[in-house]
Design an enzyme around this catalytic site. Structure first.
Site, PDB file in Angstrom:
ATOM      1  N   SER A 196       0.847  -1.197   0.000  1.00  0.00           N
ATOM      2  CA  SER A 196       0.000   0.000   0.000  1.00  0.00           C
ATOM      3  C   SER A 196       0.881   1.245   0.000  1.00  0.00           C
ATOM      4  CB  SER A 196      -0.881   0.015   1.243  1.00  0.00           C
ATOM      5  OG  SER A 196      -0.071   0.301   2.369  1.00  0.00           O
ATOM      6  N   LYS A 197       0.228   2.373  -0.226  1.00  0.00           N
ATOM      7  CA  LYS A 197       0.958   3.637  -0.236  1.00  0.00           C
ATOM      8  C   LYS A 197       1.605   3.874   1.130  1.00  0.00           C
ATOM      9  CE  LYS A 197      -0.209   8.522  -0.470  1.00  0.00           C
ATOM     10  NZ  LYS A 197       1.025   8.893   0.165  1.00  0.00           N
ATOM     11  N   ARG A 198       0.891   3.406   2.171  1.00  0.00           N
ATOM     12  CA  ARG A 198       1.436   3.616   3.526  1.00  0.00           C
ATOM     13  C   ARG A 198       2.767   2.889   3.749  1.00  0.00           C
ATOM     14  NH1 ARG A 198      -2.114   1.810   7.582  1.00  0.00           N
ATOM     15  NH2 ARG A 198      -3.846   1.785   6.117  1.00  0.00           N
ATOM     16  N   ASP A 234       5.339   5.158   2.388  1.00  0.00           N
ATOM     17  CA  ASP A 234       5.563   6.312   3.273  1.00  0.00           C
ATOM     18  C   ASP A 234       6.391   5.906   4.481  1.00  0.00           C
ATOM     19  OD1 ASP A 234       4.064   7.773   1.555  1.00  0.00           O
ATOM     20  OD2 ASP A 234       2.223   7.695   2.747  1.00  0.00           O
TER      21      ASP A 234
END
Ligand code: GLU
Length: 505
Positions: free
Chosen positions: A264-266, A269
Site C-alpha cells: 500500500s501507499k502507507r 511512506d
C-alpha cells in the site's frame, strides 16, 4: 487464423497510477509487442464521483516515461475510439436493454435506505445480505421479477430511480479459464445480482468493461488479481450477449516488503520508497513521491517490475525492453503474490546507472546542483566517469565527488587521526616539491614520480598516500588519488597539499 492480438490497459482515473498498475500496463505492453499486437489505453471513467482531475494525464505521462506507450487511446485516434468511457456513454444503455429483453437482467427499484435496512436485518441475524436468487423473488425486494410488467413500466414512467441487475443463475457451476490460474469452478449460488446500469444513466464498471472489450475486439484481458472475483460475472455477460469471451490472465498481487499483505501507499511512506511512477500532487496539495523524481531510471523501474510475478526461467536478471518483449510469456507468470523489495530496485538502478552516457548524467547532475552552474559540462562528465561505479542515483554524485569541484573545507576527524603521523609534515613537504617538479601533468607521469620516490626511499605507501588523499579529498575516500590530482590540476593539487601542511602547525 486467429484474430490479431489486442490488449488493453483500462485504469480508472481516480488518482495517481499505483506502481502495480504500471506492472499491469507493462505486462499488457510486452504481450502485445511479442505478438505484434496492439496495446490500447482505455480510460474507465464511468464513476463520476471518483473522478480526479489530472489523473488521466498522470497515467499517460507515466506510460510515456516508462517507455511503454499505447498504440491506441485518448489522443491517439484508432478505429475503435473514443477511448474514454464517459465519451461512449450513449453506447451502453442499449446493451443493458438487450439483456433485459433476453431475460438475463431485470429492473430493481430498491432504494439505498431499503437495501441498507435489509443489510442490517441480515447482520442482526448473523447473515450476509446478498441480492440474488435467494431473496430477489420473495417479495421483500422491489424489482421487475416481482412486479408485473405494467407496474414496472409505471414506475419507470413516473421517473423512479432504478438500476438494472444481472440475473445470476441458481444451482449452476461455471467453468472459467485463466491463463495463469488454469481452470476455476464457481458455484453460481454464491454470486450476487450485480448492478450493470445505474440510475444516473451510467453503466457500472462490469457492463462498460465487457461491452468495450467486445467492441474494441480485445483478445486477451490481462489485469490484477483483484478483478478475479468479477470473472464469473464477466464470463456470464459474454455468454448472455452471445459474444466470444477474450482469454483472461489475472496477475498476482504485489505484496509488502515483509511479504505479508498487499503493498500500500502507507508501506512506501513508512519505509521511504515511492509506490508511484511519478511524483503526484493531489488536488488538496498532498505530495506523494515518484520513482522519476527520486532519481530512478525508467529502465530500472521496468526491469524491476517485470520480475514482480514473472521470471524467465533462467538466471538472467538484466533485460532490455526489447529482450523482455522476446522473453515474456504469460505462462511463466506465477499465481502467488510477488514481494516488493525496494532494495532490489536500487540494485537495478545502480546497474542502469553504469549504462547511462556520462554526458547525459553530467547534464542532469549540473541541473540539480547550484555549485556546478559555471563548470564545464565536459569536466563534469569526466568526473562522473570516475565515480559512477559507486553511484546509484545522480544525487549520489556530489557526495562521491564534491572534491573535484571544491577544496576540502575540513578534514574528517577519524581519517585525520589515521593519516597524520609525526613525520607527515616533512613527508608532505617533499611530496609537494616532487609534484611541483612534474612538468607533464598526466596521471602516469604523476604516478611514476610519486611512487618512484616512495619506493626509492622505502617509505611506507600509506605514509604518503593517506595524507595525500586527505589533502585532496578531506577524507580517506574517493577514486584513485592520481586521477583526482590530474583532474583538479597542478596548482589546485599543490594548494591543497599546502593547506594540509599548514594545518599541521
Ligand atoms: N477499470 C478497472 C481498473 O481500474 C479495469 C479492470 C480491468 O482491467 O478489467 O483497474
Amino acid at each position: 487464423m486467429s484474430n490479431p492480438v489486442r490488449v488493453r490497459f483500462a485504469p480508472s482515473p481516480t488518482g495517481p497510477l499505483h506502481i502495480g498498475g504500471v506492472r499491469t500496463a507493462l505486462f499488457n505492453y510486452l504481450f502485445a509487442k511479442k505478438h505484434n499486437g496492439t496495446f490500447v489505453l482505455r480510460i474507465e471513467d464511468t464513476d463520476q464521483n471518483r473522478y480526479v482531475e489530472g489523473a488521466e494525464e498522470y497515467i499517460i505521462e507515466s506510460l510515456n516515461w516508462c517507455n511503454i506507450p499505447f498504440d491506441e487511446g485518448p489522443g491517439k485516434a484508432g478505429k475503435f475510439g473514443p477511448y474514454r468511457q464517459s465519451e461512449r456513454k450513449h453506447l451502453y444503455k442499449q446493451y443493458a436493454d438487450e439483456l433485459i429483453a433476453k431475460g438475463k437482467a431485470y429492473y430493481a427499484f430498491d432504494t439505498a435506505e431499503q437495501l441498507d435496512a435489509h443489510r442490517k436485518d441480515h447482520e442482526a441475524q448473523g447473515k450476509t445480505f446478498i441480492y440474488n436468487w435467494h431473496n430477489r423473488e420473495k417479495g421483500r425486494l422491489v424489482n421487475s421479477l416481482v412486479l408485473s410488467a405494467e407496474e414496472t413500466q409505471a414506475k419507470i414512467d413516473a421517473g423512479e430511480d432504478y438500476v438494472i441487475r444481472f440475473l445470476s443463475p441458481q444451482d449452476e457451476t461455471l467453468h472459467l479459464k485463466d491463463i495463469i490460474r488454469g481452470d476455476i469452478k464457481i458455484d453460481t449460488n454464491i454470486l450476487d445480482d450485480k448492478v450493470l446500469f445505474k440510475s444516473d444513466g451510467m453503466p457500472t464498471y462490469h457492463l462498460a468493461n465487457i461491452v468495450d472489450d467486445h467492441l474494441m475486439e480485445i483478445t486477451h484481458v490481462i489485469r490484477g488479481e483483484e478483478w478475479l472475483p468479477s470473472l464469473a460475472l464477466h464470463y456470464q455477460l459474454y455468454e448472455a450477449f452471445g459474444w466470444q469471451a477474450p482469454e483472461f490472465a489475472h496477475l498476482p498481487l504485489i505484496l509488502k516488503p515483509t511479504g505479508k499483505g498487499k503493498l500500500s501507499k502507507r508501506d512506501g511512506d513508512k519505509l521511504g520508497f515511492p509506490v508511484f511512477p511519478l511524483e503526484y500532487i493531489s488536488p488538496e496539495g498532498d505530495v506523494s513521491k515518484g520513482y522519476r523524481e527520486d532519481g530512478y531510471f525508467q529502465e530500472a523501474v521496468i526491469n524491476f517490475l517485470v520480475f514482480l510475478g514473472w521470471n524467465p526461467g533462467t538466471e538472467q536478471e538484466i533485460f532490455s525492453l526489447e529482450e523482455l518483449v522476446n522473453a515474456f510469456d504469460l505462462s511463466k507468470v506465477n499465481k502467488s503474490g510477488a514481494r516488493f523489495d525496494p532494495d532490489k530496485i536500487k540494485w537495478f538502478n545502480h546497474h542502469y546507472m553504469q549504462e547511462q552516457k556520462n554526458d547525459d548524467l553530467a547534464m542532469a547532475f549540473q541541473k540539480s546542483h547550484d555549485q556546478l552552474q559555471e563548470i564545464d559540462v565536459n569536466y563534469i562528465a569526466l568526473v562522473i566517469g570516475l565515480i559512477k561505479e559507486r553511484a546509484t542515483f545522480v544525487n549520489d554524485f556530489w557526495d562521491l565527488g564534491h572534491f573535484f569541484f571544491e577544496a576540502p573545507k575540513t578534514y574528517e576527524e577519524k581519517a585525520f587521526k589515521k593519516a597524520i603521523k609525526a613525520d607527515t609534515k616533512d613527508i608532505m613537504g617533499t611530496v609537494k616539491s616532487i609534484i611541483n617538479g612534474v612538468d607533464n601533468f598526466e596521471v602516469e607521469t604523476l604516478q611514476r614520480a610519486v611512487k618512484g620516490w616512495i619506493t626509492e626511499n622505502e617509505i611506507g605507501f600509506g605514509k604518503v598516500m593517506m595524507p595525500l588523499r586527505l589533502a585532496l579529498v578531506g577524507d580517506l575516500k574517493g577514486p584513485d588519488v592520481f586521477d583526482i590530482m590530474f583532474m583538479v590540476g597542478k596548482n589546485e593539487t599543490l594548494n591543497r597539499i599546502e593547506c594540509l601542511v599548514n594545518s599541521l602547525g
